[in-house]
Write a protein that holds these residues in place. Structure first.
Motif, mmCIF file in Angstrom:
data_model
loop_
_atom_site.group_PDB
_atom_site.id
_atom_site.type_symbol
_atom_site.label_atom_id
_atom_site.label_comp_id
_atom_site.label_asym_id
_atom_site.label_seq_id
_atom_site.Cartn_x
_atom_site.Cartn_y
_atom_site.Cartn_z
ATOM 1 N N ARG A 5 48.605 52.079 60.578
ATOM 2 C CA ARG A 5 48.857 51.700 59.180
ATOM 3 C C ARG A 5 47.558 51.712 58.377
ATOM 4 O O ARG A 5 47.532 52.137 57.245
ATOM 5 C CB ARG A 5 49.494 50.316 59.093
ATOM 6 C CG ARG A 5 50.878 50.299 59.692
ATOM 7 C CD ARG A 5 51.585 49.038 59.371
ATOM 8 N NE ARG A 5 52.367 49.298 58.172
ATOM 9 C CZ ARG A 5 52.602 48.415 57.240
ATOM 10 N NH1 ARG A 5 52.140 47.212 57.338
ATOM 11 N NH2 ARG A 5 53.325 48.720 56.196
ATOM 12 N N GLN A 13 50.737 54.263 52.327
ATOM 13 C CA GLN A 13 51.289 52.980 52.758
ATOM 14 C C GLN A 13 52.380 52.526 51.803
ATOM 15 O O GLN A 13 53.424 52.031 52.232
ATOM 16 C CB GLN A 13 50.189 51.921 52.842
ATOM 17 C CG GLN A 13 49.213 52.143 53.967
ATOM 18 C CD GLN A 13 48.092 51.113 53.979
ATOM 19 O OE1 GLN A 13 48.087 50.170 53.205
ATOM 20 N NE2 GLN A 13 47.141 51.294 54.863
ATOM 21 N N ARG A 17 56.258 51.941 52.677
ATOM 22 C CA ARG A 17 56.881 50.640 52.378
ATOM 23 C C ARG A 17 58.165 50.848 51.564
ATOM 24 O O ARG A 17 59.190 50.228 51.825
ATOM 25 C CB ARG A 17 55.872 49.784 51.616
ATOM 26 C CG ARG A 17 56.242 48.364 51.452
ATOM 27 C CD ARG A 17 55.039 47.573 50.878
ATOM 28 N NE ARG A 17 55.267 46.175 51.058
ATOM 29 C CZ ARG A 17 55.001 45.512 52.169
ATOM 30 N NH1 ARG A 17 54.469 46.117 53.196
ATOM 31 N NH2 ARG A 17 55.267 44.232 52.258
ATOM 32 N N TRP A 21 62.129 49.934 52.608
ATOM 33 C CA TRP A 21 63.080 49.178 51.785
ATOM 34 C C TRP A 21 64.329 50.013 51.487
ATOM 35 O O TRP A 21 65.441 49.480 51.454
ATOM 36 C CB TRP A 21 62.424 48.722 50.487
ATOM 37 C CG TRP A 21 61.701 47.426 50.615
ATOM 38 C CD1 TRP A 21 60.356 47.219 50.636
ATOM 39 C CD2 TRP A 21 62.301 46.127 50.738
ATOM 40 N NE1 TRP A 21 60.086 45.878 50.765
ATOM 41 C CE2 TRP A 21 61.259 45.190 50.825
ATOM 42 C CE3 TRP A 21 63.622 45.672 50.788
ATOM 43 C CZ2 TRP A 21 61.493 43.812 50.962
ATOM 44 C CZ3 TRP A 21 63.850 44.309 50.921
ATOM 45 C CH2 TRP A 21 62.802 43.397 51.010
ATOM 46 N N GLU A 61 51.166 42.669 48.852
ATOM 47 C CA GLU A 61 52.414 43.210 49.395
ATOM 48 C C GLU A 61 53.649 42.543 48.811
ATOM 49 O O GLU A 61 54.661 43.218 48.604
ATOM 50 C CB GLU A 61 52.418 43.114 50.917
ATOM 51 C CG GLU A 61 51.466 44.097 51.552
ATOM 52 C CD GLU A 61 51.540 44.108 53.067
ATOM 53 O OE1 GLU A 61 52.192 43.217 53.658
ATOM 54 O OE2 GLU A 61 50.938 45.024 53.655
ATOM 55 N N ASP A 65 56.633 44.600 47.060
ATOM 56 C CA ASP A 65 58.043 44.460 47.420
ATOM 57 C C ASP A 65 58.902 44.201 46.195
ATOM 58 O O ASP A 65 59.980 44.784 46.050
ATOM 59 C CB ASP A 65 58.235 43.330 48.435
ATOM 60 C CG ASP A 65 57.694 43.683 49.817
ATOM 61 O OD1 ASP A 65 57.472 44.883 50.087
ATOM 62 O OD2 ASP A 65 57.506 42.753 50.620
#
Length: 116
Positions: A5, A13, A17, A21, A61, A65
């Motif tokens: 990562r 990244q 991510r 999701w 992060e 999100d």
């Protein structure tokens, strides 16, 4: 696994991510783009292309999100109605706080200078 990562560029990244999701939300974007988006953190086009601001990759992060889930939920809900907000709360419980803290357009640049 952690080493793999960290060897990715921040934009890679962020894309990874977002795709994680997308799997969780059972949505299938045609394309996930990372590019300069002055004034906003992301967008979801009717043709299935989701675009995220390149500088989102350097944000915390939990904020990533919030933005990712917000944009991907537009595959299910075109507006920000009750169902959209209920799903946001279920998936990112502190989304309202993150939204208040989000930095848009020129405010984003100004606040960054103050370390926010």
């Amino acid at each position: 696994m952690r080493m793999a990562r960290t060897s990715l560029y921040p934009e890679q990244q962020l894309r990874r991510r977002a795709m994680g999701w997308a799997v969780k939300l059972k949505v299938n974007p045609e394309q996930v783009q990372i590019k300069r988006l002055p004034g906003k953190w992301g967008s979801c086009a009717p043709n299935g292309v989701v675009t995220f601001a390149d500088d989102l990759a350097t944000e915390p992060e939990d904020f990533q999100d919030y933005v990712i889930v917000h944009e991907l939920l537009h595959f299910r809900y075109r507006d920000h109605g009750k169902q959209f907000k209920a799903m946001m709360t279920a998936l990112v419980p502190n989304w309202r706080q993150l939204e208040r803290e989000s930095r848009h357009s020129t405010e984003r640049q100004t606040r960054r200078g103050r370390g926010a």
